[in-house]
Write a protein that holds these residues in place. Structure first.
Motif, mmCIF file in Angstrom:
data_model
loop_
_atom_site.group_PDB
_atom_site.id
_atom_site.type_symbol
_atom_site.label_atom_id
_atom_site.label_comp_id
_atom_site.label_asym_id
_atom_site.label_seq_id
_atom_site.Cartn_x
_atom_site.Cartn_y
_atom_site.Cartn_z
ATOM 1 N N GLU A 233 0.812 -1.202 0.000
ATOM 2 C CA GLU A 233 0.000 0.000 0.000
ATOM 3 C C GLU A 233 0.851 1.261 0.000
ATOM 4 O OE1 GLU A 233 -2.406 -0.358 3.444
ATOM 5 O OE2 GLU A 233 -3.500 -2.122 2.719
ATOM 6 N N GLU B 160 -8.384 6.268 3.583
ATOM 7 C CA GLU B 160 -7.770 5.196 2.810
ATOM 8 C C GLU B 160 -6.980 5.774 1.650
ATOM 9 O OE1 GLU B 160 -10.497 2.221 1.620
ATOM 10 O OE2 GLU B 160 -11.430 2.032 3.594
ATOM 11 N N GLY C 298 1.386 2.140 -5.632
ATOM 12 C CA GLY C 298 0.930 0.803 -5.307
ATOM 13 C C GLY C 298 1.697 -0.279 -6.054
ATOM 14 N N ASN D 85 -5.412 3.641 -0.587
ATOM 15 C CA ASN D 85 -5.232 2.546 -1.530
ATOM 16 C C ASN D 85 -6.451 2.428 -2.426
ATOM 17 O OD1 ASN D 85 -2.758 1.586 -0.214
ATOM 18 N ND2 ASN D 85 -4.140 1.018 1.447
#
Length: 283
Positions: free
Chosen positions: A47, A168, A86, A170
């Motif tokens: 991540e 978040e 990523g 990701n």
């Protein structure tokens, strides 16, 4: 005699076939025993902002001389490095996807040099119905009242990258929409100033755009009057009138000088007064 010759030819053919099989096997063995190298790949999805550990890596065989540029084969060189983009399971870990050495884990490690992160409060409409995801690109639209107290809506920033959605950073595995209350954007300092002013003086909206679309689209904005005027857009985008072609100059003959007029001597008048008598003489 002929049968003996046929047997000899058959034996020679069999020997030639065996020799070819042996040579092919030897060549394949040499290729298999050729020089090999190793490349470290991820054992799980890594991540953004995550620090790499030895358990997240595994070496795989790779032909020598054809390793991906920026790859690693020593785990010690990757331990503690922070992921800036990523990395999926089984993908080689490459230097361009890592933050500079010495960077600590966290979202701030993925911000490009010279940029800043700013969070914008969104709702279902502003957040493009929840289809925003880390790595998406958006345009920012603001609706305000100008100095003449007239409403105007206009694009103020284009192609701004989304760093995080809510908490978040990701991109989700599926494309299911998620309605969140905040989006963090990566901007330059002067762009952050525009966003801060826009959200305090008007209503801010986000427009999702294609990731590979890098062309800008300058606009003049739209007012309330333009909204109900079907010709307003055409008036604003109308091209300037094309220049008229220059006419070919026509040469004209020089005018003949006019004949000089005869000079007429001006007549003179003298008035003579003698006592009570007056007379006039012309010259």
């Amino acid at each position: 005699m002929q049968s003996k010759r046929a047997l000899i030819m058959l034996a020679l053919s069999v020997l030639a076939g065996l020799a070819a099989v042996i040579l092919a096997a030897r060549w394949m063995g040499q290729q298999a025993a050729g020089e090999k190298s190793s490349v470290l790949v991820a054992t799980r999805d890594l991540e953004l902002g995550q620090a790499i550990t030895a358990q997240m890596l595994q070496p795989i065989a790779w032909p020598a001389g054809s390793q991906p540029e920026g790859s690693f084969n020593d785990v010690k060189l990757l331990e503690g490095r922070v992921v800036r983009a990523g990395i999926y399971k089984g993908e080689p870990v490459l230097e361009p996807k890592l933050a500079p050495e010495g960077t600590k884990a966290g979202l701030d490690s993925v911000i490009k040099p010279g940029h800043r992160a700013i969070t914008v409060k969104v709702n279902e409409v502003v957040g493009v119905a929840g289809f925003l995801a880390p790595g998406s690109y958006v345009d920012l639209l603001v609706n305000i009242n100008d100095d003449r107290d007239k409403s105007i809506s206009r694009v103020v920033l284009e192609r701004i990258m989304v760093l995080a959605v809510a908490q978040e950073a990701n991109r989700p595995d599926n494309s299911k929409a998620r309605v969140v209350n905040a989006v963090t954007l990566e901007v330059l300092p002067e762009q952050a100033e525009k966003i801060d002013l826009a959200r305090n003086v008007g209503t801010l909206s986000l427009m999702l755009r294609n990731q590979v679309d890098i062309e800008g689209t300058p606009t003049n904005g739209i007012t309330r009057e333009d909204l109900f005027d079907p010709t307003a857009a055409a008036k604003k985008t109308a091209a300037a009138p094309a220049p008229q072609p220059q006419a070919t100059p026509v040469r004209r003959a020089a005018p003949r000088p006019a004949a000089p007029r005869p000079v007429t001597e001006a007549a003179g008048t003298v008035e003579v007064i003698r006592g009570t008598q007056k007379s006039t003489s012309n010259f």
